[in-house]
Design a protein around this motif. Structure first.
Motif, PDB file in Angstrom:
ATOM      1  N   MET A   1      -0.968 -50.372 112.017  1.00  0.00           N
ATOM      2  CA  MET A   1      -2.534 -49.871 111.864  1.00  0.00           C
ATOM      3  C   MET A   1      -2.759 -48.785 111.961  1.00  0.00           C
ATOM      4  SD  MET A   1      -5.093 -51.883 111.951  1.00  0.00           S
ATOM      5  CE  MET A   1      -5.768 -53.730 112.122  1.00  0.00           C
ATOM      6  N   SER A   2      -3.100 -48.116 110.353  1.00  0.00           N
ATOM      7  CA  SER A   2      -3.306 -46.490 110.301  1.00  0.00           C
ATOM      8  C   SER A   2      -5.422 -45.906 111.294  1.00  0.00           C
ATOM      9  CB  SER A   2      -3.262 -46.165 108.962  1.00  0.00           C
ATOM     10  OG  SER A   2      -3.997 -46.315 108.366  1.00  0.00           O
ATOM     11  N   TYR A   3      -5.389 -44.671 111.045  1.00  0.00           N
ATOM     12  CA  TYR A   3      -6.736 -44.143 111.057  1.00  0.00           C
ATOM     13  C   TYR A   3      -7.598 -44.539 110.024  1.00  0.00           C
ATOM     14  CZ  TYR A   3     -10.461 -41.395 111.416  1.00  0.00           C
ATOM     15  OH  TYR A   3     -11.359 -40.164 111.837  1.00  0.00           O
ATOM     16  N   LEU A   4      -7.479 -44.385 108.918  1.00  0.00           N
ATOM     17  CA  LEU A   4      -8.109 -45.100 107.606  1.00  0.00           C
ATOM     18  C   LEU A   4      -8.607 -47.010 107.543  1.00  0.00           C
ATOM     19  CD1 LEU A   4      -6.689 -43.864 104.735  1.00  0.00           C
ATOM     20  CD2 LEU A   4      -8.406 -42.827 105.856  1.00  0.00           C
ATOM     21  N   GLU A   5      -7.578 -47.605 108.981  1.00  0.00           N
ATOM     22  CA  GLU A   5      -7.579 -48.931 108.977  1.00  0.00           C
ATOM     23  C   GLU A   5      -8.727 -49.080 110.053  1.00  0.00           C
ATOM     24  OE1 GLU A   5      -3.800 -51.212 107.577  1.00  0.00           O
ATOM     25  OE2 GLU A   5      -3.548 -49.674 108.138  1.00  0.00           O
ATOM     26  N   ASN A   6      -8.636 -48.601 110.927  1.00  0.00           N
ATOM     27  CA  ASN A   6      -9.055 -48.637 111.945  1.00  0.00           C
ATOM     28  C   ASN A   6      -9.345 -47.686 112.546  1.00  0.00           C
ATOM     29  OD1 ASN A   6      -6.943 -47.409 113.838  1.00  0.00           O
ATOM     30  ND2 ASN A   6      -6.167 -49.585 115.400  1.00  0.00           N
ATOM     31  N   GLY A   7      -9.612 -46.287 112.310  1.00  0.00           N
ATOM     32  CA  GLY A   7     -10.369 -45.433 112.822  1.00  0.00           C
ATOM     33  C   GLY A   7      -9.739 -44.513 114.186  1.00  0.00           C
ATOM     34  N   ILE A   8      -8.335 -45.096 114.235  1.00  0.00           N
ATOM     35  CA  ILE A   8      -8.244 -45.054 115.645  1.00  0.00           C
ATOM     36  C   ILE A   8      -6.308 -44.203 115.072  1.00  0.00           C
ATOM     37  CG2 ILE A   8      -6.616 -45.111 117.747  1.00  0.00           C
ATOM     38  CD1 ILE A   8      -8.415 -47.198 117.791  1.00  0.00           C
ATOM     39  N   VAL A   9      -5.856 -42.578 115.207  1.00  0.00           N
ATOM     40  CA  VAL A   9      -5.267 -42.957 114.494  1.00  0.00           C
ATOM     41  C   VAL A   9      -3.665 -43.549 115.679  1.00  0.00           C
ATOM     42  CG1 VAL A   9      -2.779 -40.236 115.060  1.00  0.00           C
ATOM     43  CG2 VAL A   9      -5.639 -40.160 114.171  1.00  0.00           C
TER      44      VAL A   9
END
Ligand code: SF4
Ligand code: SF4
Length: 162
Positions: A1-9
């Motif tokens: 998961m990336s920041y753009l996918e779930n808002g978490i770095v």
């Protein structure tokens, strides 16, 4: 998961220094992964360790040969996206410098709850010191954390409070 996918770095999106530098002393970790027009990190660093090449929208880059871990950039980043890591001492613990904008500020010696980037509780830490500089903006709370949590602990919550 990336920041753009779930808002978490995610850890994969972060650049760390090599092992030799990590053992040498404190260093800044920039967890700024979104291209936005912003540059106080680069313009504030007294050692010119952070650069934003080309457009102001580009992501900041850090030169770990120049970074002293002073923490100035942490307290001036409006995105609260920079942290100080000190894993240079032997032992079971390390220190994470976390920008903290709630009041009242925690005090040295206080036990606090450690939260990860997603806000999940991951254990306890002890406040080592709080750096509050008139010239800078956001206080930086330096927290002693278990060594295995040094790359995860990114927020704190006070016992019974924020
Ligand atoms: S911690 Fe200090 S030396 Fe390192 S990048 Fe930030 S301002 Fe520069
Ligand atoms: S000051 Fe903070 S939010 Fe702005 S570019 Fe630098 S790291 Fe990103």
């Amino acid at each position: 998961m990336s920041y753009l996918e779930n808002g978490i770095v995610s850890p994969e999106e972060i650049t760390l220094p090599d092992e030799k530098r990590r053992k040498k002393g404190p260093y800044a970790v920039i967890e700024c992964v979104q291209r936005i027009p912003c540059d106080p990190c680069a313009s504030s660093c007294p050692f010119k360790a952070i650069t934003i090449e080309g457009s102001i929208n580009e992501l900041p880059k850090i030169n770990y040969e120049l970074c002293t871990g002073c923490g100035v950039c942490v307290s001036l980043c409006p995105g609260l996206a920079i942290f100080i890591i000190d894993e240079s001492k032997e032992g079971e613990e390390g220190i994470v410098g976390i920008p903290y904008e709630f009041l009242p500020l925690p005090e040295a010696g206080e036990e606090v709850i450690l939260l990860d980037r997603g806000g999940k509780e991951i254990g306890k830490g002890k406040v080592e010191r709080v750096k509050k500089d008139k010239k800078t903006k956001t206080p930086v709370v330096y927290v002693r954390v278990p060594r295995e949590r040094i790359m995860d602990a990114r927020f704190i919550k006070r016992e019974g409070g924020k």
